[in-house]
Design a protein around this motif. Structure first.
Motif, PDB file in Angstrom:
ATOM      1  N   ILE A  11      20.689  39.054   9.955  1.00  0.00           N
ATOM      2  CA  ILE A  11      19.283  39.476  10.044  1.00  0.00           C
ATOM      3  C   ILE A  11      18.371  38.317   9.660  1.00  0.00           C
ATOM      4  O   ILE A  11      17.330  38.083  10.284  1.00  0.00           O
ATOM      5  N   GLN A  12      18.780  37.561   8.627  1.00  0.00           N
ATOM      6  CA  GLN A  12      17.960  36.423   8.201  1.00  0.00           C
ATOM      7  C   GLN A  12      17.877  35.368   9.302  1.00  0.00           C
ATOM      8  O   GLN A  12      16.816  34.807   9.542  1.00  0.00           O
ATOM      9  N   ASP A  70      17.274  44.911  -0.938  1.00  0.00           N
ATOM     10  CA  ASP A  70      18.046  44.377   0.203  1.00  0.00           C
ATOM     11  C   ASP A  70      17.683  45.064   1.519  1.00  0.00           C
ATOM     12  O   ASP A  70      18.217  44.701   2.571  1.00  0.00           O
ATOM     13  N   ILE A  71      16.819  46.078   1.468  1.00  0.00           N
ATOM     14  CA  ILE A  71      16.417  46.758   2.714  1.00  0.00           C
ATOM     15  C   ILE A  71      15.122  46.136   3.228  1.00  0.00           C
ATOM     16  O   ILE A  71      14.127  46.060   2.501  1.00  0.00           O
ATOM     17  N   VAL A  72      15.157  45.681   4.480  1.00  0.00           N
ATOM     18  CA  VAL A  72      13.972  45.078   5.092  1.00  0.00           C
ATOM     19  C   VAL A  72      13.729  45.752   6.444  1.00  0.00           C
ATOM     20  O   VAL A  72      14.588  46.470   6.944  1.00  0.00           O
ATOM     21  N   TRP A  73      12.561  45.511   7.003  1.00  0.00           N
ATOM     22  CA  TRP A  73      12.233  46.149   8.277  1.00  0.00           C
ATOM     23  C   TRP A  73      12.190  45.111   9.389  1.00  0.00           C
ATOM     24  O   TRP A  73      11.415  44.164   9.335  1.00  0.00           O
ATOM     25  N   SER A  74      13.029  45.316  10.389  1.00  0.00           N
ATOM     26  CA  SER A  74      13.083  44.369  11.501  1.00  0.00           C
ATOM     27  C   SER A  74      12.446  44.974  12.743  1.00  0.00           C
ATOM     28  O   SER A  74      12.749  46.101  13.120  1.00  0.00           O
ATOM     29  N   TYR A  79      24.861  43.686  11.303  1.00  0.00           N
ATOM     30  CA  TYR A  79      23.608  44.161  11.880  1.00  0.00           C
ATOM     31  C   TYR A  79      23.567  45.653  11.603  1.00  0.00           C
ATOM     32  O   TYR A  79      23.989  46.457  12.420  1.00  0.00           O
ATOM     33  N   LEU A  91      12.569  38.707  11.246  1.00  0.00           N
ATOM     34  CA  LEU A  91      12.211  40.130  11.247  1.00  0.00           C
ATOM     35  C   LEU A  91      11.173  40.491  12.306  1.00  0.00           C
ATOM     36  O   LEU A  91      11.014  41.636  12.680  1.00  0.00           O
ATOM     37  N   ILE A 146      19.858  46.336   6.473  1.00  0.00           N
ATOM     38  CA  ILE A 146      20.282  45.563   5.306  1.00  0.00           C
ATOM     39  C   ILE A 146      20.044  44.081   5.606  1.00  0.00           C
ATOM     40  O   ILE A 146      20.357  43.604   6.696  1.00  0.00           O
ATOM     41  N   ASN A 147      19.478  43.385   4.635  1.00  0.00           N
ATOM     42  CA  ASN A 147      19.085  41.991   4.837  1.00  0.00           C
ATOM     43  C   ASN A 147      20.297  41.050   4.741  1.00  0.00           C
ATOM     44  O   ASN A 147      20.487  40.355   3.749  1.00  0.00           O
ATOM     45  N   THR A 148      21.085  41.036   5.778  1.00  0.00           N
ATOM     46  CA  THR A 148      22.316  40.229   5.814  1.00  0.00           C
ATOM     47  C   THR A 148      22.009  38.845   6.391  1.00  0.00           C
ATOM     48  O   THR A 148      20.936  38.634   6.967  1.00  0.00           O
TER      49      THR A 148
END
Ligand SMILES: Cc1cc2nc3c(=O)[nH]c(=O)nc-3n(C[C@H](O)[C@H](O)[C@H](O)COP(=O)(O)O)c2cc1C
Length: 325
Positions: free
Chosen positions: A248-249, A228-232, A297, A253, A243-245
Motif C-alpha cells: 500500500i505504501q 495501521d488502518i489508512v484509506w486508499s 493488499y 493512497l 492495512i498500511n502494508t
C-alpha cells in the motif's frame, strides 16, 4: 427484556442481532453459514460467492443451506450505470428469493425495486447509509431498516462517528444497525446500549477459522493497531480502509491526477468507476487468497485494535450474545 431483543432480530428471524456483513472477497459460504448457524446472520456477497469462491450462484446458496437451516441474507449492491450488471443483480435477487432468502441488505443506488420484490415475498430490506441524505432516500424507497456505516468501518467507510450517525437518523423511525469499529464483545454491548438495533461486523469475521482468506491476511489483522488502518483511493476511486502494508505504501493512497479528473467528470465518472471496480475485483481476489503474503493488499477497519485471536465464527457470536445478556 433482553438487550438482544431488537427489531433486527425480528426482521431477520434470528436470535442474536449480529450480522456478518457482505465482504468482497472474504465472504465464503462456510463463513456465512457459521455465523447464521450460531444465531446471527451471514450475508452472501454474490460476486465473492461466484467469482472468488467458484460456486455457481444457486448451487452456492444450496451449499450454505446444507450447512445450516437458519436464515441467511444477501447483499445487493445497486449500480445502475451498467445494464449488464443490473440484469445480473435482478437474476441473483430472483434466485435468492426462490432459494428462501428473505433478508436483503442494499448498498448505493435506489433500492425501490428490491423492496417491492422482497416485500411481496414477505421479506425485509435494510439499506447501507453513511449520512442522513442517503437514509432519507432509503426510507422513501420503502426500506425496513438502515445499516449505519461509520468512519471506523472496513471497506467503504462513512464520514461520521457511530454516535453522530445514529443521532442523524434516529427520528426516521427505522431500526439502525451499527457497522464499523466493532471488534470486541464490549463494543457490541456498547452499540446496543447506544440504541442500535444490532451490529454488522466485517473485519472481526475475517480472523476466523471458517474465512478462506489467507493466513497472512488474518495474521495482519491480529498484528495491526488503529494507526495501521489508512484509506486508499486507489482501489475503487473512493476511499477504502486498508492495512498500511509495504505494498500500500508503494502504491500511495491517492488516485493520480488524471484518474481524479475522470472520476469527477459527469460523463467519465461511471466509466472510471467501472475501470477501478474491474481492476480491484481481480487484485483483491488474488491478494486475499495468496498464501505467500507478498501481495499484501488487505481491507480492514479500525476494529483490528480489539482483535487478538483467530476463532470459530460461531464462538464469536455466542461470546458476544452472552456478554449482552
Ligand atoms: C474485506 C471487506 C470487504 C467488504 N466488502 C463489502 C462488500 O462487498 N459489500 C458491502 O456492502 N460491504 C462490504 N464491506 C463492509 C462490511 O460489510 C461491513 O459493513 C464493515 O466491514 C463493518 O466494519 P468493520 O470491518 O469495522 O466490522 C467490506 C468490508 C471488509 C472488511
Amino acid at each position: 427484556m433482553s438487550r438482544l431483543d431488537t427489531q433486527l432480530r425480528e426482521d431477520a428471524g434470528i436470535e442474536v442481532p449480529l450480522i456478518c456483513g457482505a465482504m468482497y472477497p472474504c465472504s465464503n459460504p462456510e463463513l456465512v453459514a457459521a455465523v447464521s448457524d450460531a444465531g446471527g446472520i451471514g450475508i452472501v456477497q454474490p460476486i465473492s460467492l461466484t467469482y472468488v469462491h467458484g460456486h455457481e450462484f444457486r448451487e452456492g446458496l444450496r451449499l450454505i443451506r446444507r450447512l445450516t437451516p437458519k436464515p441467511v441474507g444477501m447483499n445487493a449492491l445497486i449500480e445502475a450505470s451498467s445494464k449488464r450488471y443490473h440484469e445480473k443483480m435482478v437474476e441473483w435477487v430472483s434466485i435468492a428469493l426462490e432459494e428462501g432468502i428473505r433478508f436483503f441488505i442494499t448498498s448505493l443506488g435506489n433500492p425501490r425495486w428490491i423492496c417491492e420484490r422482497v416485500h411481496a415475498a414477505g421479506g425485509r430490506v435494510y439499506h447501507d447509509v453513511t449520512e442522513r441524505k442517503w437514509a432519507l432516500k432509503g426510507r422513501d424507497a420503502g426500506v425496513d431498516g438502515l445499516i449505519g456505516v461509520n468512519r471506523r468501518a472496513g471497506g467503504h467507510a462513512g464520514p461520521l462517528g457511530a454516535e453522530q450517525l445514529l443521532a442523524e437518523v434516529a427520528d426516521l423511525g427505522l431500526p439502525v444497525v451499527c457497522a464499523g469499529g466493532i471488534g470486541t464483545a464490549d463494543d457490541f454491548v456498547a452499540a446496543l446500549r447506544l440504541g442500535y438495533a444490532g451490529v454488522q461486523m466485517g473485519t472481526r469475521f475475517i480472523a476466523t477459522v471458517e474465512c478462506r482468506a489467507s493466513a497472512a491476511y488474518k495474521q495482519a489483522i491480529l498484528d495491526a493497531g488503529e494507526a495501521d488502518i489508512v484509506w486508499s483511493e486507489r482501489i475503487t476511486g473512493v476511499p477504502v480502509a486498508v492495512i498500511n502494508t509495504p505494498y500500500i505504501q508503494r502504491m500511495g493512497l491517492k488516485a493520480g491526477p488524471l484518474a481524479r479528473r475522470l472520476l469527477r467528470g459527469r460523463r467519465t465518472k461511471h466509466w472510471m468507476r467501472s475501470f477501478y471496480a474491474l481492476k480491484s475485483i481481480w487484485q483483491l481476489k488474488r491478494a486475499s487468497l495468496d498464501e505467500t503474503g507478498e501481495k499484501d493488499y488487505w481491507q480492514a477497519g479500525k476494529s483490528v485494535a480489539g482483535i487478538t485471536s483467530i476463532e470459530p465464527a460461531g464462538e464469536i457470536v455466542r461470546r458476544f450474545a452472552a456478554a449482552a445478556e
